[in-house]
Design an enzyme around this catalytic site. Sequence first.
Site, mmCIF file in Angstrom:
data_model
loop_
_atom_site.group_PDB
_atom_site.id
_atom_site.type_symbol
_atom_site.label_atom_id
_atom_site.label_comp_id
_atom_site.label_asym_id
_atom_site.label_seq_id
_atom_site.Cartn_x
_atom_site.Cartn_y
_atom_site.Cartn_z
ATOM 1 C CB SER A 163 -0.914 0.017 1.228
ATOM 2 O OG SER A 163 -1.583 1.261 1.333
ATOM 3 C CG HIS A 164 2.045 5.084 -2.687
ATOM 4 N ND1 HIS A 164 2.962 5.709 -1.865
ATOM 5 C CD2 HIS A 164 2.403 5.431 -3.950
ATOM 6 C CE1 HIS A 164 3.824 6.399 -2.597
ATOM 7 N NE2 HIS A 164 3.510 6.240 -3.860
ATOM 8 C CB SER A 165 -1.628 4.474 2.866
ATOM 9 O OG SER A 165 -2.532 5.241 2.117
#
Length: 474
Positions: A163-165
């Site tokens: 996840s880019h988060s």
Amino acid sequence: MATQHENYSPVSITKRVSVFPRSPLPPQLLRLSNLDRQCPILMYLVFFYNPSRKILSGDSVFGSLKSSLEATLSVWYPAAGRLSLNPSDGKLDLWCNNGGAILVEAVTQVRISDLGDLKEYNEFHEKLVFKPAFNGNFSDMPLLVAQVTRFGCGGYSIGVGTSHSLFDGPAVFDFLSAWASNTTMVGSTGLDLRRQHNPVPVPVHDRATLLSCMRRQPATGRNPSSASRVAAIEHLYQLIKQAAASDWNHVSDGKTLTQMGSSSQDNFVLKTFHLSVSMIESLKRKILGEKRGSLSCSSFEVVAAHLWKARTKALGLRKERMVCLQFAVDTRNKMMPPLPPGFSGNAYVLASIALSAGELEEESHERLIQRIKEAKNSVTAEYVCEYMEALEAPQTSLPPIKELTLVSDWTRMPFHKVNFIHGEASFVSPLVPPISQVAYFMHSPTENKSVDLRIGLLPQTLTAFSHYFLTSMQ
């Protein structure tokens, strides 16, 4: 997305398991910064490993990767968590609840050699990663997924989605290096010699420095003009306004407002250009000439300047059109105090340069390089805080805008050196990014200091761009 099409044998999933931290910590909430919240989707990389002299069974590879991931998640525990909407403000945070990662085993009769040049995107690569269904509930979505695929030739691919988060590029590289270093397969060291002398730092997951920056001004008292002080966001607004103004007349022809100034993601062709050391040096000589000794510039600066000119020229834009170059800048050492070594969150913001197409055509490479340096230097701690403040505004996905050239530098992250199995990967391929036109500068596995440049191009500009971009490097 235009790509290579072949009639390959299918990829069959044979096993799917949840992987949990071996030494779980009590559940805890990790507050995210606005930089983490920009793009809460899975980003994928596919690592290709050619067959080894020692035959490795699928069970041994899968078992080793599962065991090492359990150990890694004990330290990189947010990767086993889930995103969660904070009820107090409706924003995404990270619930470190030991929900687990997903590890999948798959097989195919396809040989790695059947895929041709691995540096060129192939639609088959999409079958080498596990893509969990998203039902709109972030709390059900794993933040880390991986698929181990055994090829008919005995080689393997490892497709990883994060996840880019959760991570930015350097953090993903550190996480994957840590995971690989925990593997116990014969011939796998996890890290090359460079990483052995510079071991993976202990991760710091807390976003305290960035969060304190966000808290300097209460949400109710935010300055509405903050976006205008952040060049990257202000330039985006101007590009969107330009697209809306110029394309308004097309609405009556059936074109919707959401289509203005943009091109469908499916219309792009992903193309990879290998830039050898000699090609980059040739470009520097032609640009700097006798000034080369007194005017220093990085390979990124010279190639980014040349890329912007070549791409804009290939588009054939009217001279008065605004065009923009934006590139990611790591803020780890820009903050006051600097972010700690091993910071695992998102720490990149965009720097930006805007000109008219006519100005860009007339501008010398030397002056563009200077502008890139100035844009880099403009990214200060204050810029980062104002950038995150501007992100408080409602966010929507950005459609591809042809006047925008986006660049992301991955050359400091040699992903091919991550040794999961038995040596370096023969190639590491990113899949289709959220914005197809992004140009990735990747560390080439075939030659030190050379660059593999992956970019999404409109089909009608591919020939012209290739000509303008490569001519000065010959």
